[in-house]
Design an enzyme around this catalytic site. Structure first.
Site, PDB file in Angstrom:
ATOM      1  N   CYS A  85      44.046  48.398  40.940  1.00  0.00           N
ATOM      2  CA  CYS A  85      43.394  48.033  39.842  1.00  0.00           C
ATOM      3  C   CYS A  85      44.056  48.374  38.542  1.00  0.00           C
ATOM      4  O   CYS A  85      42.956  49.511  38.437  1.00  0.00           O
ATOM      5  CB  CYS A  85      41.779  48.247  40.763  1.00  0.00           C
ATOM      6  SG  CYS A  85      40.107  47.540  39.304  1.00  0.00           S
ATOM      7  N   HIS A 183      48.155  37.510  42.289  1.00  0.00           N
ATOM      8  CA  HIS A 183      48.049  36.610  40.828  1.00  0.00           C
ATOM      9  C   HIS A 183      47.894  35.233  40.942  1.00  0.00           C
ATOM     10  O   HIS A 183      49.186  34.548  40.857  1.00  0.00           O
ATOM     11  CB  HIS A 183      47.468  37.370  40.015  1.00  0.00           C
ATOM     12  CG  HIS A 183      46.973  38.693  39.794  1.00  0.00           C
ATOM     13  ND1 HIS A 183      46.006  38.860  38.951  1.00  0.00           N
ATOM     14  CD2 HIS A 183      48.029  39.636  40.200  1.00  0.00           C
ATOM     15  CE1 HIS A 183      45.687  39.955  39.077  1.00  0.00           C
ATOM     16  NE2 HIS A 183      46.699  41.442  39.487  1.00  0.00           N
ATOM     17  N   GLU A 232      37.744  37.640  40.626  1.00  0.00           N
ATOM     18  CA  GLU A 232      38.994  38.663  41.935  1.00  0.00           C
ATOM     19  C   GLU A 232      38.686  38.345  43.066  1.00  0.00           C
ATOM     20  O   GLU A 232      37.512  38.272  44.279  1.00  0.00           O
ATOM     21  CB  GLU A 232      38.359  40.141  41.152  1.00  0.00           C
ATOM     22  CG  GLU A 232      39.084  40.663  39.759  1.00  0.00           C
ATOM     23  CD  GLU A 232      38.731  41.930  39.610  1.00  0.00           C
ATOM     24  OE1 GLU A 232      39.311  42.500  40.261  1.00  0.00           O
ATOM     25  OE2 GLU A 232      38.123  42.415  38.791  1.00  0.00           O
ATOM     26  N   CYS A 241      39.348  41.955  33.720  1.00  0.00           N
ATOM     27  CA  CYS A 241      41.017  42.721  35.374  1.00  0.00           C
ATOM     28  C   CYS A 241      42.024  43.305  34.783  1.00  0.00           C
ATOM     29  O   CYS A 241      43.036  42.121  34.568  1.00  0.00           O
ATOM     30  CB  CYS A 241      40.486  41.548  36.447  1.00  0.00           C
ATOM     31  SG  CYS A 241      41.657  41.476  37.837  1.00  0.00           S
ATOM     32  N   GLY A 244      44.843  41.328  36.171  1.00  0.00           N
ATOM     33  CA  GLY A 244      44.883  40.172  36.805  1.00  0.00           C
ATOM     34  C   GLY A 244      45.453  39.470  34.483  1.00  0.00           C
ATOM     35  O   GLY A 244      46.333  38.422  34.317  1.00  0.00           O
TER      36      GLY A 244
END
Length: 297
Positions: A85, A183, A232, A241, A244
């Site tokens: 993360c 992703h 997410e 994110c 992301g």
């Protein structure tokens, strides 16, 4: 803590004893209950609930590491454990520095399921070496036939670029990237009014993603700026994110839409992404501590 509104409950398992650490890997993975208390999976589901708990997108666990300065474990609001993360690791680094838990005052090495990640101070913000992106379907992972991947050029055939994915009543062109976690990036003309909550979970759980996926819906503003909304995996739509934003920056450059240095505008604020010449992706953004407290479990 939060990074651009992507919020976390950070549990310090170094300066305090976390009884829940007594659980073995079976309990971590299955979310089961033992005689001694809750598993982390159950704890995450309980505490991340915004009406019956504290409320958060994820729980971050700060632990000791045998191979790095610290270990970070991440549990989503649905109880699933994930690899990385980006916003979370900035918050973890700020927590460590604010409490003088490390002699390394400028850069840290944090062990994660995605490998060792290196956050460093960048003025009032935190810059993170997010490592190299991966494009091979088996590394993301994405389960599609090789004949369906990319175009027919030998190198590009290893990438999932503009793959047509039928979801409900709509076909999306997805570009898939791993930043240590999966992703799927989708370019739209306008993301502001797009029904992320409708299409996001359908793409997240699509059968071609064996480990599910994060989904980034992006709008190209100019070669140096994009706008992004994100669904997410295991948390739903969040205000930001980090991984992301990195995946979106990489995908948009791969498609020839942007440069390698990019500002990503998210609902919670801006992240600054550079896909550098060493093939590493660098992310810079803020980290904020909101409050601290004690909860009995």
């Amino acid at each position: 803590m939060h990074g651009l509104g992507n919020d976390f409950i950070l549990v310090d398992c170094i300066t305090q004893k976390c009884e829940i650490q007594l659980f073995n890997d079976y309990h971590y993975q299955k979310g089961g209950r033992g005689e001694e208390g809750l598993s982390f999976a159950e704890l995450a589901k309980n505490l991340c609930d915004r009406r019956f708990g504290i409320g958060a997108d994820q729980i971050l666990l700060l632990e000791k590491s045998a191979i790095a300065d610290f270990l970070m474990r991440i549990f989503n609001a649905d109880g699933s454990e994930v690899e990385m993360c980006g916003n979370g690791i900035r918050c973890l680094a700020k927590y460590i520095w604010d409490r003088n838990l490390s002699n390394n005052t400028n850069m840290l090495k944090i062990e994660t399921l995605a490998g060792i990640i290196k956050p460093e101070k960048a003025g009032d913000m935190v810059k993170v070496d997010m490592g190299e992106p991966f494009f091979e379907p088996e590394k993301i992972p994405v389960k599609i036939k090789k004949s369906e991947v990319g175009n027919q050029k030998s190198e590009e055939a290893k990438m999932v670029t503009d793959y047509p994915l039928q979801v409900s009543d709509r076909e999306f062109k997805i570009t898939c990237v791993s930043m240590g976690n999966p992703h799927a990036v989708i370019v739209l003309e306008n993301v502001s009014d797009f029904p992320v909550a409708y299409y996001g979970p359908q793409i997240e759980t699509h059968q071609i993603f064996p480990n599910r996926t994060n989904v980034e819906f992006i709008q190209i503003i100019n070669p140096h700026e994009i706008k992004m909304r994100v669904w997410e995996r295991g948390a739903g739509e969040t205000m930001a994110c980090g991984t992301g934003a990195c995946a979106a920056a990489v995908a948009s450059h791969l498609k020839g839409l942007t440069e390698r240095i990019l500002t990503v505008h998210l609902q919670g604020g801006d992240l600054f992404i550079e896909w550098a010449g060493d093939n590493h992706v660098y992310m810079t953004g803020p980290a904020v501590e909101v409050y601290k407290g004690i909860i009995e479990i």
